[in-house]
Write a protein that holds these residues in place. Structure first.
Motif, PDB file in Angstrom:
ATOM      1  N   MET A   5       0.836  -1.163   0.000  1.00 61.03           N
ATOM      2  CA  MET A   5       0.000   0.000   0.000  1.00 61.03           C
ATOM      3  C   MET A   5       0.886   1.232   0.000  1.00 61.03           C
ATOM      4  N   LYS A   6       0.520   2.203  -0.795  1.00 55.82           N
ATOM      5  CA  LYS A   6       1.255   3.460  -0.837  1.00 55.82           C
ATOM      6  C   LYS A   6       0.649   4.420   0.177  1.00 55.82           C
ATOM      7  N   ILE A   7       1.525   5.051   0.956  1.00 51.24           N
ATOM      8  CA  ILE A   7       1.071   5.959   2.009  1.00 51.24           C
ATOM      9  C   ILE A   7       1.805   7.283   1.870  1.00 51.24           C
ATOM     10  N   ALA A   8       1.052   8.371   1.933  1.00 49.04           N
ATOM     11  CA  ALA A   8       1.643   9.712   1.950  1.00 49.04           C
ATOM     12  C   ALA A   8       1.238  10.398   3.254  1.00 49.04           C
ATOM     13  N   PHE A   9       2.172  11.055   3.854  1.00 49.90           N
ATOM     14  CA  PHE A   9       1.960  11.831   5.066  1.00 49.90           C
ATOM     15  C   PHE A   9       0.934  12.917   4.770  1.00 49.90           C
ATOM     16  N   GLY A  10       0.005  13.138   5.689  1.00 51.22           N
ATOM     17  CA  GLY A  10      -0.943  14.212   5.446  1.00 51.22           C
ATOM     18  C   GLY A  10      -2.014  14.326   6.498  1.00 51.22           C
ATOM     19  N   THR A  11      -2.780  15.372   6.392  1.00 47.27           N
ATOM     20  CA  THR A  11      -3.784  15.693   7.393  1.00 47.27           C
ATOM     21  C   THR A  11      -5.019  14.809   7.348  1.00 47.27           C
ATOM     22  N   ASP A  12      -5.133  13.940   6.387  1.00 52.21           N
ATOM     23  CA  ASP A  12      -6.294  13.065   6.318  1.00 52.21           C
ATOM     24  C   ASP A  12      -6.080  11.750   7.060  1.00 52.21           C
ATOM     25  N   ALA A  13      -5.074  11.715   7.930  1.00 50.37           N
ATOM     26  CA  ALA A  13      -4.722  10.483   8.645  1.00 50.37           C
ATOM     27  C   ALA A  13      -5.910   9.907   9.403  1.00 50.37           C
ATOM     28  N   GLY A  14      -6.599  10.728  10.184  1.00 44.69           N
ATOM     29  CA  GLY A  14      -7.782  10.287  10.894  1.00 44.69           C
ATOM     30  C   GLY A  14      -7.549   9.280  11.999  1.00 44.69           C
ATOM     31  N   SER A  15      -6.308   8.950  12.269  1.00 44.42           N
ATOM     32  CA  SER A  15      -6.023   7.935  13.280  1.00 44.42           C
ATOM     33  C   SER A  15      -5.682   8.532  14.643  1.00 44.42           C
ATOM     34  N   PHE A  16      -5.752   9.850  14.746  1.00 41.30           N
ATOM     35  CA  PHE A  16      -5.505  10.521  16.013  1.00 41.30           C
ATOM     36  C   PHE A  16      -6.341  11.797  16.042  1.00 41.30           C
ATOM     37  N   PRO A  17      -6.526  12.394  17.208  1.00 44.83           N
ATOM     38  CA  PRO A  17      -7.371  13.595  17.294  1.00 44.83           C
ATOM     39  C   PRO A  17      -6.873  14.724  16.390  1.00 44.83           C
ATOM     40  N   TRP A  18      -7.790  15.413  15.743  1.00 45.33           N
ATOM     41  CA  TRP A  18      -7.435  16.510  14.833  1.00 45.33           C
ATOM     42  C   TRP A  18      -6.743  17.643  15.567  1.00 45.33           C
ATOM     43  N   SER A  19      -6.880  17.710  16.878  1.00 48.81           N
ATOM     44  CA  SER A  19      -6.229  18.770  17.654  1.00 48.81           C
ATOM     45  C   SER A  19      -4.747  18.478  17.905  1.00 48.81           C
ATOM     46  N   ASP A  20      -4.304  17.235  17.701  1.00 44.88           N
ATOM     47  CA  ASP A  20      -2.885  16.884  17.867  1.00 44.88           C
ATOM     48  C   ASP A  20      -2.074  17.462  16.708  1.00 44.88           C
ATOM     49  N   PRO A  21      -0.815  17.844  16.957  1.00 42.68           N
ATOM     50  CA  PRO A  21       0.042  18.313  15.865  1.00 42.68           C
ATOM     51  C   PRO A  21       0.221  17.220  14.805  1.00 42.68           C
ATOM     52  N   ILE A  22       0.212  17.597  13.555  1.00 42.34           N
ATOM     53  CA  ILE A  22       0.329  16.642  12.452  1.00 42.34           C
ATOM     54  C   ILE A  22       1.636  15.850  12.537  1.00 42.34           C
ATOM     55  N   ALA A  23       2.680  16.422  13.114  1.00 39.29           N
ATOM     56  CA  ALA A  23       3.963  15.731  13.208  1.00 39.29           C
ATOM     57  C   ALA A  23       3.873  14.434  14.003  1.00 39.29           C
ATOM     58  N   HIS A  24       2.838  14.274  14.819  1.00 40.85           N
ATOM     59  CA  HIS A  24       2.662  13.014  15.553  1.00 40.85           C
ATOM     60  C   HIS A  24       2.472  11.835  14.607  1.00 40.85           C
ATOM     61  N   GLU A  25       2.081  12.131  13.389  1.00 41.18           N
ATOM     62  CA  GLU A  25       1.865  11.071  12.407  1.00 41.18           C
ATOM     63  C   GLU A  25       3.134  10.233  12.217  1.00 41.18           C
ATOM     64  N   PHE A  26       4.307  10.857  12.263  1.00 43.44           N
ATOM     65  CA  PHE A  26       5.559  10.098  12.131  1.00 43.44           C
ATOM     66  C   PHE A  26       5.652   9.019  13.206  1.00 43.44           C
ATOM     67  N   SER A  27       5.385   9.401  14.452  1.00 43.65           N
ATOM     68  CA  SER A  27       5.476   8.451  15.562  1.00 43.65           C
ATOM     69  C   SER A  27       4.477   7.308  15.410  1.00 43.65           C
ATOM     70  N   TYR A  28       3.276   7.622  14.943  1.00 43.61           N
ATOM     71  CA  TYR A  28       2.282   6.568  14.738  1.00 43.61           C
ATOM     72  C   TYR A  28       2.734   5.589  13.658  1.00 43.61           C
ATOM     73  N   TYR A  29       3.297   6.097  12.588  1.00 46.51           N
ATOM     74  CA  TYR A  29       3.793   5.201  11.541  1.00 46.51           C
ATOM     75  C   TYR A  29       4.828   4.227  12.102  1.00 46.51           C
ATOM     76  N   VAL A  30       5.755   4.749  12.903  1.00 45.19           N
ATOM     77  CA  VAL A  30       6.794   3.896  13.484  1.00 45.19           C
ATOM     78  C   VAL A  30       6.185   2.945  14.507  1.00 45.19           C
ATOM     79  N   GLN A  31       5.275   3.429  15.321  1.00 41.68           N
ATOM     80  CA  GLN A  31       4.612   2.588  16.317  1.00 41.68           C
ATOM     81  C   GLN A  31       3.926   1.388  15.660  1.00 41.68           C
ATOM     82  N   PHE A  32       3.371   1.609  14.489  1.00 42.32           N
ATOM     83  CA  PHE A  32       2.638   0.533  13.824  1.00 42.32           C
ATOM     84  C   PHE A  32       3.439  -0.210  12.764  1.00 42.32           C
ATOM     85  N   GLY A  33       4.788  -0.084  12.807  1.00 43.04           N
ATOM     86  CA  GLY A  33       5.614  -0.979  12.020  1.00 43.04           C
ATOM     87  C   GLY A  33       6.552  -0.395  10.985  1.00 43.04           C
ATOM     88  N   MET A  34       6.427   0.866  10.640  1.00 42.10           N
ATOM     89  CA  MET A  34       7.360   1.438   9.673  1.00 42.10           C
ATOM     90  C   MET A  34       8.701   1.703  10.352  1.00 42.10           C
TER      91      MET A  34
END
Length: 96
Positions: free
Chosen positions: A1-30
């Motif tokens: 699956m191809k994944i691009a970093f972005g605000t449509d992640a939807g896997s964390f609260p919209w009030s969290d800084p978008i940079a948290h997306e990096f940590s979630y990617y690593v937490q879930f296996g990247m």
């Protein structure tokens, strides 16, 4: 699956800084490098702008960030950007 970093992640609260997306990617296996690539070369490929975005190269747009630390050892440093350059112009430059 191809994944691009972005605000449509939807896997964390919209009030969290978008940079948290990096940590979630690593937490879930990247790997940290693969997480970073979602915001650089992989995003450019998905936008059909390979070679123009997501790379530091002649002719590419000069969008650069810098952090205080090694994101390959601790991806959370990506949440504390110290330097931002866009289109060759510095927008943020914090010293230590």
């Amino acid at each position: 699956m191809k994944i691009a970093f972005g605000t449509d992640a939807g896997s964390f609260p919209w009030s969290d800084p978008i940079a948290h997306e990096f940590s979630y990617y690593v937490q879930f296996g990247m790997t940290p490098m693969d997480a970073i690539k979602t915001a650089t070369v992989k995003a450019a490929e998905l936008l059909d702008m390979k070679g123009q975005l997501g790379v530091i190269a002649p002719g590419a747009l000069a969008d650069v960030v810098a952090v205080d630390g090694d994101p390959l050892k601790d991806i959370k440093v990506m949440e504390k950007v110290k330097f931002v350059m866009k289109d060759g112009k510095v927008y943020r430059h914090e010293s230590k």
